[in-house]
Design a protein around this motif. Structure first.
Motif, mmCIF file in Angstrom:
data_model
loop_
_atom_site.group_PDB
_atom_site.id
_atom_site.type_symbol
_atom_site.label_atom_id
_atom_site.label_comp_id
_atom_site.label_asym_id
_atom_site.label_seq_id
_atom_site.Cartn_x
_atom_site.Cartn_y
_atom_site.Cartn_z
ATOM 1 N N ALA A 164 0.835 -1.208 0.000
ATOM 2 C CA ALA A 164 0.000 0.000 0.000
ATOM 3 C C ALA A 164 0.869 1.257 0.000
ATOM 4 O O ALA A 164 0.548 2.237 -0.676
ATOM 5 C CB ALA A 164 -0.943 -0.004 1.204
ATOM 6 N N LYS A 165 1.971 1.217 0.724
ATOM 7 C CA LYS A 165 2.889 2.369 0.726
ATOM 8 C C LYS A 165 3.513 2.546 -0.649
ATOM 9 O O LYS A 165 3.625 3.656 -1.161
ATOM 10 C CB LYS A 165 3.978 2.211 1.775
ATOM 11 C CG LYS A 165 4.885 3.445 1.847
ATOM 12 C CD LYS A 165 5.930 3.322 2.920
ATOM 13 C CE LYS A 165 6.770 4.557 3.055
ATOM 14 N NZ LYS A 165 7.452 4.993 1.839
ATOM 15 N N GLY A 166 3.909 1.435 -1.266
ATOM 16 C CA GLY A 166 4.484 1.498 -2.608
ATOM 17 C C GLY A 166 3.528 2.085 -3.633
ATOM 18 O O GLY A 166 3.951 2.728 -4.589
ATOM 19 N N ARG A 167 2.262 1.894 -3.427
ATOM 20 C CA ARG A 167 1.240 2.443 -4.325
ATOM 21 C C ARG A 167 0.850 3.870 -3.939
ATOM 22 O O ARG A 167 0.022 4.486 -4.595
ATOM 23 C CB ARG A 167 -0.001 1.553 -4.306
ATOM 24 C CG ARG A 167 0.327 0.164 -4.857
ATOM 25 C CD ARG A 167 -0.856 -0.590 -5.305
ATOM 26 N NE ARG A 167 -1.533 0.158 -6.373
ATOM 27 C CZ ARG A 167 -2.797 -0.009 -6.685
ATOM 28 N NH1 ARG A 167 -3.535 -0.872 -6.026
ATOM 29 N NH2 ARG A 167 -3.351 0.675 -7.659
ATOM 30 N N GLY A 168 1.418 4.390 -2.857
ATOM 31 C CA GLY A 168 1.113 5.756 -2.431
ATOM 32 C C GLY A 168 -0.176 5.884 -1.655
ATOM 33 O O GLY A 168 -0.698 6.989 -1.503
ATOM 34 N N ASN A 169 -0.685 4.775 -1.127
ATOM 35 C CA ASN A 169 -1.962 4.806 -0.404
ATOM 36 C C ASN A 169 -1.811 5.114 1.076
ATOM 37 O O ASN A 169 -2.770 5.542 1.721
ATOM 38 C CB ASN A 169 -2.705 3.488 -0.575
ATOM 39 C CG ASN A 169 -3.132 3.271 -2.010
ATOM 40 O OD1 ASN A 169 -3.389 4.217 -2.734
ATOM 41 N ND2 ASN A 169 -3.188 2.028 -2.426
ATOM 42 N N VAL A 170 -0.655 4.831 1.645
ATOM 43 C CA VAL A 170 -0.369 5.143 3.043
ATOM 44 C C VAL A 170 1.036 5.736 3.109
ATOM 45 O O VAL A 170 1.849 5.533 2.204
ATOM 46 C CB VAL A 170 -0.485 3.903 3.974
ATOM 47 C CG1 VAL A 170 -1.910 3.380 4.018
ATOM 48 C CG2 VAL A 170 0.479 2.806 3.569
ATOM 49 N N ASP A 171 1.326 6.453 4.179
ATOM 50 C CA ASP A 171 2.647 7.075 4.302
ATOM 51 C C ASP A 171 3.528 6.341 5.311
ATOM 52 O O ASP A 171 3.103 5.368 5.940
ATOM 53 C CB ASP A 171 2.527 8.556 4.641
ATOM 54 C CG ASP A 171 2.042 8.844 6.053
ATOM 55 O OD1 ASP A 171 1.805 7.905 6.834
ATOM 56 O OD2 ASP A 171 1.901 10.042 6.387
ATOM 57 N N ALA A 172 4.739 6.829 5.459
ATOM 58 C CA ALA A 172 5.727 6.194 6.335
ATOM 59 C C ALA A 172 5.291 6.194 7.795
ATOM 60 O O ALA A 172 5.593 5.250 8.531
ATOM 61 C CB ALA A 172 7.087 6.884 6.184
ATOM 62 N N ASN A 173 4.588 7.238 8.239
ATOM 63 C CA ASN A 173 4.111 7.272 9.630
ATOM 64 C C ASN A 173 3.155 6.125 9.899
ATOM 65 O O ASN A 173 3.267 5.434 10.920
ATOM 66 C CB ASN A 173 3.408 8.598 9.944
ATOM 67 C CG ASN A 173 4.360 9.733 10.174
ATOM 68 O OD1 ASN A 173 5.530 9.528 10.465
ATOM 69 N ND2 ASN A 173 3.871 10.943 10.033
ATOM 70 N N PHE A 174 2.196 5.914 8.994
ATOM 71 C CA PHE A 174 1.250 4.822 9.182
ATOM 72 C C PHE A 174 1.979 3.481 9.161
ATOM 73 O O PHE A 174 1.723 2.615 10.007
ATOM 74 C CB PHE A 174 0.147 4.845 8.118
ATOM 75 C CG PHE A 174 -0.804 3.696 8.274
ATOM 76 C CD1 PHE A 174 -1.739 3.694 9.298
ATOM 77 C CD2 PHE A 174 -0.730 2.589 7.441
ATOM 78 C CE1 PHE A 174 -2.601 2.620 9.475
ATOM 79 C CE2 PHE A 174 -1.586 1.514 7.605
ATOM 80 C CZ PHE A 174 -2.529 1.526 8.620
#
Length: 129
Positions: free
Chosen positions: A80-90
């Motif tokens: 999901a992070k790789g797809r830009g759906n969540v950020d590093a904090n999450f």
């Protein structure tokens, strides 16, 4: 980051403020990025964690068989992070929760923390819109 990951401890005995002050600080961290960490994305991870908790709650003997799939949630959040759906904090908060799951009780605590964090996140979303 407002929350210190070391403050999020899911092993008993729980800190009195784990589901209040600490969850609120975590929610504030994930609420800062309005482009990512949308409610629908975060809710998908909560729903899956809640599903595992419910399954284990009904039959605690299922934990050992289910543990690898619970920990696989880290791969899903990385995707999901790789797809830009969540950020590093999450990702950092979520992975910290998953890393601490070692038995049915810590799974329940992770789910409850996530639930509290979602409630505070919704409050921040409403306040900032």
């Amino acid at each position: 980051m407002n929350v210190n990951l070391k403050d999020i401890q899911l092993q008993a005995p729980l800190q009195a403020n784990i589901f209040s002050d600490i969850a609120a600080r975590a929610a504030e961290d994930i609420s800062q990025n309005k482009e990512q960490n949308k409610a629908s994305q975060i809710r998908k991870f909560y729903d899956e964690l809640a599903m595992w908790d419910e399954k284990i709650h009904r039959n605690k003997a299922e934990y050992d068989k289910s543990a690898p799939f619970i920990h696989m949630l880290k791969a899903k959040v990385a995707y999901a992070k790789g797809r830009g759906n969540v950020d590093a904090n999450f990702v950092a908060i979520f992975n910290h929760l998953i890393d601490q799951i070692s038995d049915p009780q810590s799974l329940r605590h992770a789910k409850l923390f996530f639930e509290a964090m979602l409630g505070y996140r919704k409050a921040y979303e409403t306040k900032n819109s």
